[in-house]
Design a protein around this motif. Structure first.
Motif, PDB file in Angstrom:
ATOM      1  N   GLY A 291     -25.021  -6.523   5.861  1.00  9.18           N
ATOM      2  CA  GLY A 291     -24.714  -7.944   5.844  1.00  9.18           C
ATOM      3  C   GLY A 291     -23.366  -8.205   5.206  1.00  9.18           C
ATOM      4  O   GLY A 291     -23.021  -7.574   4.207  1.00  9.18           O
ATOM      5  N   ASP A 292     -22.591  -9.120   5.770  1.00  6.84           N
ATOM      6  CA  ASP A 292     -21.254  -9.352   5.217  1.00  6.84           C
ATOM      7  C   ASP A 292     -21.267 -10.327   4.041  1.00  6.84           C
ATOM      8  O   ASP A 292     -20.213 -10.664   3.497  1.00  6.84           O
ATOM      9  N   ASP A 293     -22.485 -10.760   3.605  1.00  8.65           N
ATOM     10  CA  ASP A 293     -22.601 -11.519   2.366  1.00  8.65           C
ATOM     11  C   ASP A 293     -23.460 -10.747   1.362  1.00  8.65           C
ATOM     12  O   ASP A 293     -24.193 -11.329   0.557  1.00  8.65           O
ATOM     13  N   ASP A 294     -23.349  -9.432   1.407  1.00  6.21           N
ATOM     14  CA  ASP A 294     -24.078  -8.570   0.474  1.00  6.21           C
ATOM     15  C   ASP A 294     -23.415  -8.660  -0.892  1.00  6.21           C
ATOM     16  O   ASP A 294     -22.273  -8.240  -1.067  1.00  6.21           O
ATOM     17  N   GLN A 295     -24.133  -9.192  -1.886  1.00  2.76           N
ATOM     18  CA  GLN A 295     -23.601  -9.356  -3.240  1.00  2.76           C
ATOM     19  C   GLN A 295     -23.888  -8.149  -4.136  1.00  2.76           C
ATOM     20  O   GLN A 295     -23.443  -8.109  -5.275  1.00  2.76           O
ATOM     21  N   VAL A 296     -24.654  -7.193  -3.629  1.00  5.03           N
ATOM     22  CA  VAL A 296     -25.030  -6.020  -4.407  1.00  5.03           C
ATOM     23  C   VAL A 296     -24.177  -4.816  -4.030  1.00  5.03           C
ATOM     24  O   VAL A 296     -23.613  -4.140  -4.892  1.00  5.03           O
ATOM     25  N   VAL A 297     -24.096  -4.536  -2.743  1.00  5.31           N
ATOM     26  CA  VAL A 297     -23.257  -3.448  -2.232  1.00  5.31           C
ATOM     27  C   VAL A 297     -22.254  -4.075  -1.271  1.00  5.31           C
ATOM     28  O   VAL A 297     -22.578  -4.350  -0.117  1.00  5.31           O
ATOM     29  N   PRO A 298     -21.042  -4.344  -1.724  1.00  5.10           N
ATOM     30  CA  PRO A 298     -20.076  -5.102  -0.931  1.00  5.10           C
ATOM     31  C   PRO A 298     -19.797  -4.488   0.436  1.00  5.10           C
ATOM     32  O   PRO A 298     -19.568  -3.282   0.560  1.00  5.10           O
ATOM     33  N   TYR A 299     -19.826  -5.340   1.432  1.00  7.10           N
ATOM     34  CA  TYR A 299     -19.677  -4.921   2.838  1.00  7.10           C
ATOM     35  C   TYR A 299     -18.391  -4.138   3.096  1.00  7.10           C
ATOM     36  O   TYR A 299     -18.412  -3.058   3.692  1.00  7.10           O
ATOM     37  N   ASP A 300     -17.256  -4.659   2.651  1.00  5.30           N
ATOM     38  CA  ASP A 300     -15.972  -4.030   2.964  1.00  5.30           C
ATOM     39  C   ASP A 300     -15.817  -2.661   2.316  1.00  5.30           C
ATOM     40  O   ASP A 300     -15.121  -1.792   2.847  1.00  5.30           O
ATOM     41  N   ASP A 301     -16.460  -2.456   1.177  1.00  2.85           N
ATOM     42  CA  ASP A 301     -16.297  -1.215   0.431  1.00  2.85           C
ATOM     43  C   ASP A 301     -17.336  -0.158   0.786  1.00  2.85           C
ATOM     44  O   ASP A 301     -17.285   0.955   0.269  1.00  2.85           O
ATOM     45  N   SER A 302     -18.278  -0.501   1.638  1.00  2.94           N
ATOM     46  CA  SER A 302     -19.376   0.425   1.910  1.00  2.94           C
ATOM     47  C   SER A 302     -19.661   0.553   3.402  1.00  2.94           C
ATOM     48  O   SER A 302     -19.282   1.540   4.028  1.00  2.94           O
ATOM     49  N   GLY A 303     -20.358  -0.418   3.975  1.00  3.08           N
ATOM     50  CA  GLY A 303     -20.760  -0.312   5.372  1.00  3.08           C
ATOM     51  C   GLY A 303     -19.628  -0.006   6.326  1.00  3.08           C
ATOM     52  O   GLY A 303     -19.710   0.917   7.152  1.00  3.08           O
ATOM     53  N   LYS A 304     -18.548  -0.755   6.226  1.00  8.66           N
ATOM     54  CA  LYS A 304     -17.417  -0.548   7.123  1.00  8.66           C
ATOM     55  C   LYS A 304     -16.824   0.849   6.967  1.00  8.66           C
ATOM     56  O   LYS A 304     -16.512   1.519   7.958  1.00  8.66           O
ATOM     57  N   LEU A 305     -16.679   1.289   5.735  1.00  7.69           N
ATOM     58  CA  LEU A 305     -16.073   2.592   5.487  1.00  7.69           C
ATOM     59  C   LEU A 305     -16.985   3.726   5.945  1.00  7.69           C
ATOM     60  O   LEU A 305     -16.512   4.716   6.517  1.00  7.69           O
ATOM     61  N   SER A 306     -18.284   3.607   5.705  1.00  5.37           N
ATOM     62  CA  SER A 306     -19.222   4.655   6.102  1.00  5.37           C
ATOM     63  C   SER A 306     -19.217   4.847   7.615  1.00  5.37           C
ATOM     64  O   SER A 306     -19.234   5.984   8.109  1.00  5.37           O
ATOM     65  N   ALA A 307     -19.198   3.740   8.356  1.00  6.37           N
ATOM     66  CA  ALA A 307     -19.198   3.840   9.814  1.00  6.37           C
ATOM     67  C   ALA A 307     -17.947   4.534  10.332  1.00  6.37           C
ATOM     68  O   ALA A 307     -17.979   5.213  11.371  1.00  6.37           O
ATOM     69  N   GLU A 308     -16.855   4.401   9.606  1.00  7.94           N
ATOM     70  CA  GLU A 308     -15.603   5.055  10.015  1.00  7.94           C
ATOM     71  C   GLU A 308     -15.574   6.527   9.635  1.00  7.94           C
ATOM     72  O   GLU A 308     -14.951   7.336  10.339  1.00  7.94           O
ATOM     73  N   LEU A 309     -16.251   6.903   8.558  1.00  5.33           N
ATOM     74  CA  LEU A 309     -16.174   8.273   8.064  1.00  5.33           C
ATOM     75  C   LEU A 309     -17.049   9.251   8.831  1.00  5.33           C
ATOM     76  O   LEU A 309     -16.690  10.419   8.985  1.00  5.33           O
ATOM     77  N   VAL A 310     -18.214   8.807   9.310  1.00  2.33           N
ATOM     78  CA  VAL A 310     -19.061   9.716  10.076  1.00  2.33           C
ATOM     79  C   VAL A 310     -18.437   9.962  11.447  1.00  2.33           C
ATOM     80  O   VAL A 310     -17.611   9.188  11.930  1.00  2.33           O
ATOM     81  N   GLN A 311     -18.832  11.059  12.084  1.00  3.10           N
ATOM     82  CA  GLN A 311     -18.210  11.456  13.346  1.00  3.10           C
ATOM     83  C   GLN A 311     -18.696  10.635  14.536  1.00  3.10           C
ATOM     84  O   GLN A 311     -17.996  10.515  15.538  1.00  3.10           O
ATOM     85  N   ASN A 312     -19.901  10.087  14.426  1.00  2.00           N
ATOM     86  CA  ASN A 312     -20.487   9.369  15.565  1.00  2.00           C
ATOM     87  C   ASN A 312     -21.194   8.118  15.041  1.00  2.00           C
ATOM     88  O   ASN A 312     -22.408   8.002  15.095  1.00  2.00           O
ATOM     89  N   GLY A 313     -20.373   7.191  14.512  1.00  2.00           N
ATOM     90  CA  GLY A 313     -20.930   6.029  13.832  1.00  2.00           C
ATOM     91  C   GLY A 313     -20.831   4.738  14.614  1.00  2.00           C
ATOM     92  O   GLY A 313     -19.934   4.553  15.443  1.00  2.00           O
ATOM     93  N   LYS A 314     -21.772   3.841  14.345  1.00  2.00           N
ATOM     94  CA  LYS A 314     -21.800   2.514  14.944  1.00  2.00           C
ATOM     95  C   LYS A 314     -22.078   1.500  13.849  1.00  2.00           C
ATOM     96  O   LYS A 314     -23.049   1.632  13.108  1.00  2.00           O
ATOM     97  N   LEU A 315     -21.229   0.492  13.721  1.00  2.00           N
ATOM     98  CA  LEU A 315     -21.394  -0.543  12.702  1.00  2.00           C
ATOM     99  C   LEU A 315     -22.029  -1.782  13.308  1.00  2.00           C
ATOM    100  O   LEU A 315     -21.565  -2.314  14.316  1.00  2.00           O
ATOM    101  N   ASN A 316     -23.102  -2.240  12.675  1.00  2.00           N
ATOM    102  CA  ASN A 316     -23.816  -3.434  13.113  1.00  2.00           C
ATOM    103  C   ASN A 316     -23.778  -4.435  11.959  1.00  2.00           C
ATOM    104  O   ASN A 316     -24.478  -4.263  10.959  1.00  2.00           O
TER     105      ASN A 316
END
Length: 276
Positions: free
Chosen positions: A224-249
């Motif tokens: 969620g892009d309003d995640d107040q616990v684990v910030p979206y820009d610093d986690s979800g977006k980066l993880s999807a880019e780092l894996v070899q076959n990732g999809k961001l939802n």
């Protein structure tokens, strides 16, 4: 439901529902909760013929309240013990928050041969804490304060977290649910204060960057892009880019606890992903 004893003597509680020959989904819960946090997902998928497995992390829920081993390597090895005990093959591993880090570290330490796909929901990778190499991270003082609140009054702390940022109930226009808040409180208070105190370090200071880079199986990242616990820009977006076959939802305007607040959407997305 049952227990498996790990190599270092810890009893890990697990649930194993559904047909033995069904597709397996293995769920990994967040801090400081238990496998009960997956009720909405496990009931949905077992009723569709899947085999669903979830465990309580060491020191959490009904698992052994040992004083040590509250780090991602031990968490991952405990998962491996459950997988081996149940002979789970080809599972899709789904992790929420700290559970997402557990999934990533499990794959890194134990390989992809028993894993078909992975899903990271509001997950802590790649790295939460701010460092010289991670300047966009959250300052360590924030996590120090979480430990201080836990040590001072865990019962109050475990009410304030779900009543506020975890489910976005502190946002204008939200509709707080006392039942949801107290279910979070119930799960948290079942566990060990020591495990939860150490777990804050585990989920905030573990660097999963290289682990993510090594994952080649399909990975769906839900955040969620309003995640107040684990910030979206610093986690979800980066993880999807780092894996070899990732999809961001991305869930627009969604909080941290989306397996509960957006259960229908999460279930639909998981179903589509496992069947793809």
């Amino acid at each position: 439901m049952g227990y498996v004893t790990t190599r270092d003597g810890v009893e890990i509680f697990y649930k194993d529902w559904g047909p033995r020959d069904g597709k397996v989904i293995f769920f990994h819960h967040g801090w400081p909760l238990s496998s009960d946090d997956w009720d909405a997902q496990m009931l949905f998928f077992v009723n569709k013929g899947f085999r669903v497995v979830a465990h309580d992390r060491r020191g959490h829920g009904r698992s052994g309240q040992v004083w040590d081993g509250h780090d991602m390597d031990h968490y991952a090895d405990d998962v491996a013990a459950v997988v081996e005990h149940l002979n789970v093959q080809g599972a899709m591993h789904v992790g929420h928050s700290t559970g997402g880090g557990e999934v990533v570290r499990y794959i890194a330490r134990h390989g992809e041969d028993k894993v078909s796909k992975a899903v990271l929901i509001s997950a802590v990778p790649p790295l939460m804490v701010k460092t010289d190499n991670n300047p966009q991270g959250t300052p360590k003082t924030v996590f120090d304060d979480l430990q201080a609140q836990l040590a001072a009054n865990r019962a109050q702390f475990y009410y304030d977290v779900p009543a506020g940022p975890f489910y976005g109930f502190n946002r204008s226009g939200s509709a707080p649910s006392e039942a949801v808040i107290y279910n979070w409180w119930r799960q948290g208070m079942m566990g060990s204060a020591k495990a939860h105190y150490d777990g804050i370090v585990a989920f905030s200071q573990t660097d999963f960057t290289e682990d993510l880079k090594g994952i080649s199986i399909p990975v769906m990242v839900i955040h969620g892009d309003d995640d107040q616990v684990v910030p979206y820009d610093d986690s979800g977006k980066l993880s999807a880019e780092l894996v070899q076959n990732g999809k961001l939802n991305t869930y627009k305007g969604a909080p941290h606890g989306i397996p509960t607040t957006h259960a229908d959407q999460v279930n639909a997305d998981l179903l589509a992903f496992i069947n793809s």
